[in-house]
Write an enzyme that holds these catalytic residues in place. Structure first.
Site, PDB file in Angstrom:
ATOM      1  N   GLU A  71      -3.158  -0.270  -8.470  1.00 49.54           N
ATOM      2  CA  GLU A  71      -4.008   0.829  -8.007  1.00 49.54           C
ATOM      3  C   GLU A  71      -3.186   2.107  -8.070  1.00 49.54           C
ATOM      4  OE1 GLU A  71      -6.994   0.588  -5.039  1.00 49.54           O
ATOM      5  OE2 GLU A  71      -6.120   2.202  -3.851  1.00 49.54           O
ATOM      6  N   ASP A 112       0.814  -1.220   0.000  1.00 45.93           N
ATOM      7  CA  ASP A 112       0.000   0.000   0.000  1.00 45.93           C
ATOM      8  C   ASP A 112       0.851   1.275   0.000  1.00 45.93           C
ATOM      9  OD1 ASP A 112      -2.228   1.574   0.107  1.00 45.93           O
ATOM     10  OD2 ASP A 112      -2.732   1.127   2.190  1.00 45.93           O
TER      11      ASP A 112
END
Ligand code: ZN
Length: 513
Positions: A294, A185
């Site tokens: 992402e 992330d």
């Protein structure tokens, strides 16, 4: 070891065939308790003559392998032979985790690029995953169970191989076979991306903050003109032809880009677009099509204008970047662990346009970061995205672990609040919150039953949310915290499950039948 083996014999697990084991696995309470040992029912499986399961003995959870023949397969740990049965106790190490993923492929993280609705369930302690699985299991959504930023790794003292293997062991414990994701992330550098990929993480959240240029957002028209003129003529012509003074008619929305805005976008995003392309090529070279990229542009100061979103993804598409999800910065405030702050109607209006853009330019998922506890806007998020959505949560599960402590160990909880207050200055450098320490009641003056209220109070909730690094780094707290959670394991899972299920329910995610 002996107590575990006694349980194996008592239930006749070594004599069961495949079907017998499957029936046994799916019927009855998840925890099978014996004297001084636990076996997790849904983990019990066999490969040929070797029985695999997760158990606890002597207070420590491990993977166990049992069989009449000597155990093979490379797992390492403590082994013994008792009464004609070989038993191997394999600790939750990354090396054993990799072997488990090979032996039982459902325990390995997969690309969720083709799953419609996904939810990031960061598990900071590597203990909440079973509760998260139990919640997601009932919904038409896929979980990203392993999900950590570099910041979280540093604050929790973990690394990517450990994060992925912890998730794999707990997926095995729950017998969850529907597939889960693993997300490196908010990564910025190629070195960090490589570390996540090497640990087997299929999802990379690429944080473009450092390669975007925010300054042109506030430049005058004259300054934008001047700087734009310095770009090469090919780029200038293309940007002007494709975007300047053009209206884009999308299903359900219309986005207009003026001349100056087109030039401004080029100045703000071209470098970031180049880097996104480089990362995408890199991931494809390493993982073929089995990755989820992402793109995060949410950690900026100003909300992402629809015109900018459109420019950005249209240019990503032109570069052939396979975007699985994109996180814009939404209007209003998405603070950690608390509900949405801002004009909900304006949020909804802009969200509808962001969704129309996502639909028109590759049908990627809109990703909502700091997505936990935004209960008041979930119904509109669910409705506008049509569930084409990635909702990213992390700290909300940690707060449920803290809730377990408030209920089960009030003394420890009080110490945690004071350590949290002492680490607030450090934590505030890393996390933007708007808490007021003066609004936090003194836990020494609260009755035990009132302590849980500190997880409702907005300031103390945010305090406990962002100071996990200080709490876990405190040797006096860490051990007691982990012990209390282990002693109240099912209560911990139930609280995590309830919270994640509430998120999915309010979003309107359909239940699985
Ligand atoms: Zn984010």
């Amino acid at each position: 070891m002996e107590s575990v083996l006694r349980m194996v014999k008592q239930h006749g697990l070594l004599e069961m065939d495949r079907l017998g084991l499957e029936t046994f696995r799916n019927e009855g309470a998840q925890r099978i308790e014996g004297m001084d040992a636990v076996i997790y029912r849904r983990s019990i499986r066999a490969i040929e003559d070797t029985l695999f399961f997760i158990g606890v003995a002597g207070g420590e959870k491990s993977l166990f392998l049992a069989g009449e023949q000597p155990i093979v397969g490379g797992f390492t740990g403590t082994s013994g032979r008792i009464g004609g049965v070989s038993l191997l106790r394999a600790p939750f190490s990354p090396a054993n985790g990799s072997l488990l993923q090979k032996a039982f492929p459902f325990t390995a993280p997969v690309s969720l690029r083709n799953r419609k609705t996904t939810i990031g369930c960061g598990d900071r302690l590597g203990l909440a995953t079973p509760g998260q699985i139990r919640a997601v299991r009932s919904y038409e959504a896929s979980p990203v169970l392993a999900q950590q930023s570099i910041r979280e790794l540093t604050l929790t003292g973990r690394d990517y191989p450990g994060v992925v293997s912890d998730a794999a062991f707990l997926v095995f414990q729950e017998g969850y076979e529907l597939g889960y994701g693993a997300d490196g992330d908010h990564l910025k550098s190629m070195a960090d991306i490589d570390a996540a990929v090497a640990a087997g993480m299929p999802m990379i959240t690429l944080d473009l903050t450092d390669v975007m240029s925010p300054a042109p957002a506030s430049w005058s028209e004259g300054k934008v003109d001047d700087e734009f003129r310095a770009l090469d003529s090919g780029t200038r012509d293309r940007v002007l032809e494709r975007y300047a003074d053009r209206s884009f008619e999308l299903a359900g929305a219309r986005v207009r880009i003026t001349m100056v805005e087109a030039k401004r976008c080029a100045l703000m995003y071209l470098r970031a677009l180049g880097y996104a392309r480089e990362v995408d090529r890199h991931l494809r070279a390493k993982r073929g099509d089995r990755y989820d990229l992402e793109i995060s542009i949410d950690e900026t100061t100003a909300p992402t204008l629809p015109a900018h979103h459109l420019f950005f993804v249209s240019e990503l598409q032109r570069r052939g970047v396979a975007v699985s999800s994109l996180a814009p910065r939404f209007v209003g405030e998405f603070q950690k662990g608390i509900d949405y702050i801002g004009d909900a109607a304006e949020f909804e209006r802009q969200l509808a346009i962001h969704c129309a853009i996502a639909n028109a330019f590759g049908d990627y998922k809109i990703s909502v970061h700091s997505g936990s506890d935004k209960f008041s806007v979930y119904p509109s998020i669910g409705a506008h995205t049509g569930m084409r959505l990635h909702l990213k949560t992390a700290g909300t599960s940690w707060l449920q672990a803290v809730r377990v402590i408030a209920r089960a160990n009030p003394g420890l909880f009080r110490s945690m609040v004071s350590v949290a207050l002492a680490s607030l200055t450090e934590a505030s450098k890393l996390y933007a919150v708007s808490l007021d320490p003066a609004a936090i009641p003194d836990s020494d003056h609260l009755a035990d039953a009132e302590l849980e209220g500190l997880l409702q109070n907005r300031s103390s909730r945010q305090l406990l949310h962002i100071t996990f690094g200080g709490l876990l780094g405190n040797s006096g707290i860490r051990g007691k915290l982990l012990r209390t959670l282990a002693e109240n394991e099912e209560a911990h899972y139930a609280l995590v499950e309830e919270n994640i299920a509430k998120h999915l329910r309010l979003l309107g995610v359909p239940t699985r039948r």
